[in-house]
Structures are given as C-alpha cells and as structure tokens.
Enzyme design. Sequence first.
Site, PDB file in Angstrom:
ATOM      1  N   CYS A 106       0.873  -1.177   0.000  1.00 49.11           N
ATOM      2  CA  CYS A 106       0.000   0.000   0.000  1.00 49.11           C
ATOM      3  C   CYS A 106       0.909   1.226   0.000  1.00 49.11           C
ATOM      4  O   CYS A 106       1.659   1.451   0.948  1.00 49.11           O
ATOM      5  CB  CYS A 106      -0.883  -0.042   1.249  1.00 49.11           C
ATOM      6  N   CYS A 120      -9.905  10.470   8.772  1.00 47.93           N
ATOM      7  CA  CYS A 120      -8.642   9.945   8.245  1.00 47.93           C
ATOM      8  C   CYS A 120      -7.451  10.676   8.867  1.00 47.93           C
ATOM      9  O   CYS A 120      -7.374  11.911   8.821  1.00 47.93           O
ATOM     10  CB  CYS A 120      -8.644  10.122   6.730  1.00 47.93           C
ATOM     11  N   CYS A 337      -6.261   1.244   7.068  1.00 44.36           N
ATOM     12  CA  CYS A 337      -6.701   2.320   6.169  1.00 44.36           C
ATOM     13  C   CYS A 337      -6.914   3.596   6.961  1.00 44.36           C
ATOM     14  O   CYS A 337      -7.563   3.593   8.005  1.00 44.36           O
ATOM     15  CB  CYS A 337      -8.053   1.974   5.534  1.00 44.36           C
TER      16      CYS A 337
HETATM   17  N1  SAH Z   1      -7.142   9.308  -0.856  1.00 48.02           N
HETATM   18  C1  SAH Z   1      -7.604   8.080  -1.368  1.00 48.02           C
HETATM   19  C2  SAH Z   1      -6.716   6.910  -1.023  1.00 48.02           C
HETATM   20  C3  SAH Z   1      -6.110   6.872   0.335  1.00 48.02           C
HETATM   21  S1  SAH Z   1      -7.203   6.556   1.656  1.00 48.02           S
HETATM   22  C4  SAH Z   1      -9.027   7.817  -0.932  1.00 48.02           C
HETATM   23  O1  SAH Z   1      -9.512   8.512  -0.046  1.00 48.02           O
HETATM   24  O2  SAH Z   1      -9.652   6.948  -1.515  1.00 48.02           O
HETATM   25  C5  SAH Z   1      -7.524   4.809   1.458  1.00 48.02           C
HETATM   26  C6  SAH Z   1      -8.871   4.370   1.980  1.00 48.02           C
HETATM   27  O3  SAH Z   1      -8.914   4.408   3.412  1.00 48.02           O
HETATM   28  C7  SAH Z   1     -10.040   5.227   1.503  1.00 48.02           C
HETATM   29  O4  SAH Z   1     -11.123   4.433   1.102  1.00 48.02           O
HETATM   30  C8  SAH Z   1     -10.377   5.996   2.745  1.00 48.02           C
HETATM   31  O5  SAH Z   1     -11.681   6.490   2.708  1.00 48.02           O
HETATM   32  C9  SAH Z   1     -10.159   4.950   3.803  1.00 48.02           C
HETATM   33  N2  SAH Z   1     -10.072   5.467   5.153  1.00 48.02           N
HETATM   34  C10 SAH Z   1      -9.592   6.658   5.553  1.00 48.02           C
HETATM   35  N3  SAH Z   1      -9.651   6.755   6.908  1.00 48.02           N
HETATM   36  C11 SAH Z   1     -10.182   5.595   7.355  1.00 48.02           C
HETATM   37  C12 SAH Z   1     -10.475   5.096   8.659  1.00 48.02           C
HETATM   38  N4  SAH Z   1     -10.236   5.797   9.761  1.00 48.02           N
HETATM   39  N5  SAH Z   1     -11.006   3.851   8.745  1.00 48.02           N
HETATM   40  C13 SAH Z   1     -11.228   3.107   7.618  1.00 48.02           C
HETATM   41  N6  SAH Z   1     -10.967   3.525   6.377  1.00 48.02           N
HETATM   42  C14 SAH Z   1     -10.448   4.762   6.241  1.00 48.02           C
HETATM   43 FE1  SF4 Z   2      -9.594  11.580   2.455  1.00 47.54          FE
HETATM   44 FE2  SF4 Z   2      -8.090   9.709   1.247  1.00 47.54          FE
HETATM   45 FE3  SF4 Z   2      -7.095  12.135   1.771  1.00 47.54          FE
HETATM   46 FE4  SF4 Z   2      -7.561  10.482   3.769  1.00 47.54          FE
HETATM   47  S1  SF4 Z   2      -6.084  10.188   2.163  1.00 47.54           S
HETATM   48  S2  SF4 Z   2      -8.097  12.666   3.692  1.00 47.54           S
HETATM   49  S3  SF4 Z   2      -9.399   9.429   3.048  1.00 47.54           S
HETATM   50  S4  SF4 Z   2      -8.795  11.684   0.405  1.00 47.54           S
END
Ligand code: SAH
Ligand code: SF4
Length: 344
Positions: A106, A120, A337
Amino acid sequence: MVASLIYDFQLSELTTLLASWDEPGYRAIQLWQGLYQHFWDSPEQFSNLPVPLRRKLAGEFSYTALTPITTLISSDNQTIKTLFKLHDGQAIETVLMRYEKRHTICISTQVGCAMGCVFCATGQMGFKRHLSSGEIVAQVMYYARFLHDEGDVITNVVVMGMGEPFHNYENTMNAIDRLNDSEGYNLGSRRFTISTVGLVPAIRRFTLEKRQINLAISLHAADDLLRSSMLPINKAYPIDEILVACHDYVLSTGRRITFEWALVNGINDTPEQAHLLAVKLKGLLCHVNAIPLNPTKGYSGEATTKFRANAFSQILNGYGIPCTIRLRRGLDIQAGCGQLVSNI
Ligand code: SAH
Ligand code: SF4
C-alpha cells in the site's frame, strides 16, 4: 543542490542522457535492469556497467529516495509498516500486507492530504506536498528488494496510502507506467488498484486513458448532507456527479468499480444508508468494500459492530449488489486504512 533522483527518470530520458555521454545504446537498458530487475540501489552494485560510468552516474544522480526510519511488524506478522524520511525531511509511510500467497503493498502519493476527510489521520495532518514519481516508485522497489531477499515477490499494489492519488495525477500515473514497463519491473496494470475520494475531472481523464488499472471510489455515504460532513470535497463533487462519471467509466472500459465504505457506528452503517446506496448504485457494474472504521486521534466516531456490518451487507446483497466486509489489518501498528501519518 540536491542531485536528481534516478527513479524520477523514464528509460527514454536515460537513453538520451547516456547517448549524449557517447555511451553505447545498450547501457541505458543495463542501468534500467539494474534498477528495476535487480533492485540495486547504490551505484557500486551495478556490476553490469563499467566502473567509470558508475562513477559518472553517481555524480549525476541520487539513488536514495527513501531513508527507512522505523519498521513495525504487526503481532500476527502479516502486516509491516515502514516510516521513510524523504530528502527534504518530510516523511511518509508504506505498508506491506501478506495474505497467503498475496503480497500487497500500500503506497503513498503525497505527504499529508488536502481533502480533509474527518475520519482519516492523513487528512487530519493537512497537505504538505506531492511525492515525485520516483518517490512513489521507490516505495515499491524498497519492498520488492525486501521480499526478493526472502524469495518472494510483490503481487499487488494498492494506491491507498497517504494522500489523494488523483490530486497528484501525473506523478502517480508516471510511477505506475514505470513499474509496468516490460523491460523493467514489469508488474501488470491489473495488479494495481487506485483509490480516489472522487475527483470527477480526474475520473473522467482516467476513463479516457482506458487504463487497465482497477479503480476504487471512497463513497462512505449515500446522501450529500452526510457525505459532505465526512468528506468536505463532496461539496465540490457531489455523489450523483461521481456516479455519472462512474457509469461512463464502466460503459467505456467494461471494468467493475469498487466502492469503499468505512462503517461508522450509528452514522453510515444504518439500514437507511444501505437502502439508499443500493438505489443509487442500481445498474452499475460494481461491488462494495466495507470496512469497520479504524480509530484515529482526531475523530470521535466509533467502528460499527459485527452485527450491524452484516446487516448492512445483507441489505445490499438483497438488491443484487455484492458487498464484502473487509478484515481490519495491522491495527496494532497503526497500519490500517486511514491511519498513516508522518510521525518522525
Ligand atoms: N485518498 C484516497 C486513497 C487513500 S485513503 C481515498 O480517499 O480513496 C484509502 C482508503 O482508506 C479510503 O477508502 C479511505 O476512505 C479509507 N479510510 C480513511 N480513513 C479511514 C479510517 N479511519 N477507517 C477506515 N478507512 C479509512
Ligand atoms: Fe480523504 Fe483519502 Fe485524503 Fe484520507 S487520504 S483525507 S481518506 S482523500
């Protein structure tokens, strides 16, 4: 002056450079193979090149994109996370997940993220900078080298680490193209999955390019009020606009889309959200990948329960929409994630 990072260059550019040094035509490909097939990461390792050329290359390029600072291994030994320092002192994290014969890495595309999704950890740290294509490639090479030493290979790459890959579109795609190259690392397009928060113009561009890379969209909510409260970027690109772009993508590529959904207890894991989502996704070739929320410092929401997650999934299945509940991995080392940060 900081030397150019060798992983930032295409084969064609290295070929032109070496030709300008009056080197024979095959030298560039030898250099390329050293980097991407032998995973060599210092000039003296290039036993396929004459010593004077190795020295000249060492003067021209930096071979060190990433300096590993800490590596954490989860208690079940399945997940490994490395914190890397970059040349300017910034830092990123990269994760390797082992599951039977699969070795999925990843990777990150930015330091921090500008999208500000409230749940996030990367979003909570704000945006610092884009990664160069070489810094993206180097994460894969680091773990390729690590697995190679154990007699294993990377089977899949998910662009789901720190940052929004479609906000750093060119560098992300250049990195994937370089990793794809049949004379280099040669990892097939279908082994890559890009996850985006739903930047519609970039989804459209990606569609036009007809790439064979898998696409995942982070949806997390089925109505705009709720989605905007969790993912502020939804105000610019609301759900229906994203879904129109998704329909066009499927129509144009014939490929299935994955929708990601972090299940937050009592917020987006309700039967109402599941029914609404099913109605919105009607007729779209897709599946839903739901995952109980991973905890982060800056968000007070809690993970769904097993019971509620199953109910959510069953409602979608009832409409003929496949939904899997993903296992949470690497939580004891904050490698799940949305948990990646630059804590140096
Ligand atoms: N920016 C991109 C990819 C990185 S985040 C995106 O947002 O898709 C990768 C994944 O982790 C995304 O689906 C995001 O929504 C998820 N994610 C972010 N914070 C999370 C959390 N606290 N618990 C579970 N999934 C989370
Ligand atoms: Fe949102 Fe993906 Fe950026 Fe985290 S990494 S802030 S889930 S867009």
